[in-house]
Write a protein that holds these residues in place. Structure first.
Motif, PDB file in Angstrom:
ATOM      1  N   PRO A 270       0.810  -1.224   0.000  1.00 33.80           N
ATOM      2  CA  PRO A 270       0.000   0.000   0.000  1.00 33.80           C
ATOM      3  C   PRO A 270       0.840   1.269   0.000  1.00 33.80           C
ATOM      4  N   ALA A 271       2.081   1.200   0.477  1.00 35.68           N
ATOM      5  CA  ALA A 271       2.952   2.375   0.417  1.00 35.68           C
ATOM      6  C   ALA A 271       3.271   2.724  -1.036  1.00 35.68           C
ATOM      7  N   VAL A 272       3.525   1.710  -1.853  1.00 32.80           N
ATOM      8  CA  VAL A 272       3.811   1.934  -3.268  1.00 32.80           C
ATOM      9  C   VAL A 272       2.567   2.429  -3.990  1.00 32.80           C
ATOM     10  N   LEU A 273       1.420   1.808  -3.740  1.00 34.43           N
ATOM     11  CA  LEU A 273       0.202   2.159  -4.466  1.00 34.43           C
ATOM     12  C   LEU A 273      -0.313   3.542  -4.101  1.00 34.43           C
ATOM     13  N   SER A 274      -0.069   3.976  -2.873  1.00 36.43           N
ATOM     14  CA  SER A 274      -0.534   5.294  -2.432  1.00 36.43           C
ATOM     15  C   SER A 274       0.489   6.386  -2.695  1.00 36.43           C
ATOM     16  N   GLY A 275       1.757   6.010  -2.858  1.00 39.98           N
ATOM     17  CA  GLY A 275       2.819   7.000  -2.962  1.00 39.98           C
ATOM     18  C   GLY A 275       3.226   7.575  -1.626  1.00 39.98           C
ATOM     19  N   ASP A 276       2.799   6.948  -0.537  1.00 40.19           N
ATOM     20  CA  ASP A 276       3.092   7.423   0.817  1.00 40.19           C
ATOM     21  C   ASP A 276       3.903   6.361   1.542  1.00 40.19           C
ATOM     22  N   SER A 277       5.215   6.564   1.619  1.00 44.84           N
ATOM     23  CA  SER A 277       6.098   5.587   2.250  1.00 44.84           C
ATOM     24  C   SER A 277       6.426   5.946   3.696  1.00 44.84           C
ATOM     25  N   GLY A 278       5.794   6.978   4.230  1.00 39.75           N
ATOM     26  CA  GLY A 278       6.046   7.374   5.607  1.00 39.75           C
ATOM     27  C   GLY A 278       5.435   6.401   6.599  1.00 39.75           C
ATOM     28  N   PRO A 279       5.865   6.477   7.860  1.00 40.75           N
ATOM     29  CA  PRO A 279       5.319   5.579   8.876  1.00 40.75           C
ATOM     30  C   PRO A 279       3.835   5.846   9.113  1.00 40.75           C
ATOM     31  N   VAL A 280       3.078   4.786   9.338  1.00 33.31           N
ATOM     32  CA  VAL A 280       1.633   4.899   9.562  1.00 33.31           C
ATOM     33  C   VAL A 280       1.275   4.257  10.887  1.00 33.31           C
ATOM     34  N   GLY A 281       0.102   4.636  11.395  1.00 35.81           N
ATOM     35  CA  GLY A 281      -0.394   4.057  12.624  1.00 35.81           C
ATOM     36  C   GLY A 281      -1.659   3.253  12.386  1.00 35.81           C
ATOM     37  N   VAL A 282      -2.271   2.871  13.482  1.00 35.85           N
ATOM     38  CA  VAL A 282      -3.540   2.142  13.455  1.00 35.85           C
ATOM     39  C   VAL A 282      -4.654   3.143  13.718  1.00 35.85           C
ATOM     40  N   THR A 283      -5.596   3.255  12.805  1.00 40.15           N
ATOM     41  CA  THR A 283      -6.697   4.208  12.925  1.00 40.15           C
ATOM     42  C   THR A 283      -8.008   3.446  13.091  1.00 40.15           C
ATOM     43  N   VAL A 284      -8.709   3.723  14.209  1.00 40.48           N
ATOM     44  CA  VAL A 284      -9.961   3.017  14.505  1.00 40.48           C
ATOM     45  C   VAL A 284     -10.965   4.015  15.084  1.00 40.48           C
ATOM     46  N   PRO A 285     -12.271   3.681  15.029  1.00 40.00           N
ATOM     47  CA  PRO A 285     -13.246   4.508  15.742  1.00 40.00           C
ATOM     48  C   PRO A 285     -12.953   4.504  17.241  1.00 40.00           C
ATOM     49  N   SER A 286     -13.189   5.631  17.881  1.00 38.22           N
ATOM     50  CA  SER A 286     -12.867   5.745  19.302  1.00 38.22           C
ATOM     51  C   SER A 286     -13.851   4.993  20.196  1.00 38.22           C
TER      52      SER A 286
END
Length: 379
Positions: A270-286
């Motif tokens: 997904p980093a290649v397909l999005s063009g975003d190779s930066g570090p990512v976190g886990v995103t969930v509803p609160s």
């Protein structure tokens, strides 16, 4: 919490003798029951997008576009979540079904109109028995998904592009739908902006982007590519599992989908397909996930810490990381690498399965947005 998880699986083994008989046929039954659709008020895919990032403390409150401004439709099929004691779940939007739609599909409502049918899936407690007769059981759920797709085409599509979204059992449903309905049909294939088919062993021929599940639809290889499939299963420590190895793929075999020698499980970065190779976190509803088996497993594993929460509608974890497609002992998976030291827990046979969609969730939303723009630009 490990004891709680063990209890879940012991319970699954103990209930198999009281489960309902296998349905005799995959009859479509009544009209489609929609979990999410544009005309439904307050469905679980209609969440505000305000988000707190626990790493930086930043709070973002993006505007929610009106349905009329959205240039693509998302057709979402949810994973195995039903807590019902049965071999086929009722066609009801139970609390745990609504929770998974919030977790996985609601974030995509920033860019697409979300359509999500309720279907008669094999529930969590039915899986131990279900795997022995899964082809018949999965056909029951597939009848609902196919009927919903045809309903959507007749009433709502109007020539609009479509992105397919799914996870786990939902991916088995959409692999079959794309294989039988979209891949061989040029008119329907022309509407395909993209597909995110996660956690469900999408296959290609070895050394090819096609030739497994699909003869014409390729897996994605680069940023901005549309009309293709993105697919992967996440992993932390490389143990053998149900995901990533076509020659040991019980799920695809049970569903009658391509598997075995000569096929390879797809892994698209997904980093290649999005063009975003930066570090990512886990995103969930609160808000907490509806209490049940999935809620127990979320507390046991699949996240680098307990599910993050905040005063915002959404929360992104402190932990950040990257990943890469990696073949470990014949298992082709997306290996997660966290930059902050965290406990390493994987469910036996399931890896970090519940994390597949929510790790770098906004990156996936961006892929859908880029595919939509590319689809429109090509026309």
């Amino acid at each position: 919490m490990k004891r709680a998880a063990a209890t879940v699986f012991a319970t699954a083994a103990s209930v198999v003798t009281v489960l309902a008989p296998v349905p005799a046929a995959a009859a479509p039954g009544p009209a489609t029951t929609w979990l999410c659709a544009p005309e439904l008020e307050g469905d679980p895919c209609d969440l505000p997008s305000d988000t707190t990032d626990l790493a930086s403390g930043a709070v973002t409150v993006p505007a929610q576009p009106p349905e009329s401004d959205k240039q693509v439709d998302c057709f979402y099929v949810y994973p195995t979540v039903s807590d019902q004691v049965a071999l086929s779940a009722d066609r009801v939007a139970a609390p745990e079904v609504q929770s998974i739609a919030r977790y996985q599909a609601a974030r995509f409502s920033n860019v697409c109109r979300v359509f999500a049918p309720v279907y008669r899936q094999v529930p969590l407690l039915g899986m131990p028995v279900g795997l022995t007769v899964a082809n018949q059981l999965l056909d029951v759920g597939y009848a609902d998904v196919l009927a919903a797709w045809n309903d959507y085409l007749a009433r709502d599509n109007g020539g609009r592009p479509v992105v397919f979204l799914s996870h786990s059992q939902g991916t088995l449903m959409l692999r079959k739908l794309l294989r039988e309905q979209i891949d061989p049909n040029p008119e329907q294939r022309a509407r395909l902006a993209g597909a995110l088919l996660l956690g469900g062993n999408v296959t290609t021929a070895v050394g090819s982007t096609t030739g497994g599940d699909f003869a014409n639809i390729p897996v994605c290889t680069g940023q901005g590519e549309f009309g293709c499939v993105a697919a992967y299963s996440t992993d932390l420590i490389g143990l053998p599992s149900l995901f990533g190895n076509s020659e040991l793929d019980l799920l695809s075999h049970a569903a009658g989908l391509p598997n075995g020698p000569g096929y390879r499980v797809a892994c698209t970065d997904p980093a290649v397909l999005s063009g975003d190779s930066g570090p990512v976190g886990v995103t969930v509803p609160s808000d907490p996930y509806s209490f049940g088996i999935i809620a127990v497993l979320l507390g046991y594993t699949t996240l680098p810490a307990s599910p993050p929460t905040s005063a915002s509608t959404w929360t992104t974890s402190v932990g950040r990381g990257g990943g890469q497609c990696q073949n470990t002992n014949g298992y082709q998976r997306y290996r997660l690498q966290f930059s902050v030291a965290e406990p390493v827990n994987e469910l036996p046979l399931f890896d970090t399965h519940l994390l597949d969609m929510n790790y770098g969730l906004d990156r996936l939303v961006d892929i859908v947005d880029q595919q939509t723009r590319a689809w429109h630009a090509a026309r």
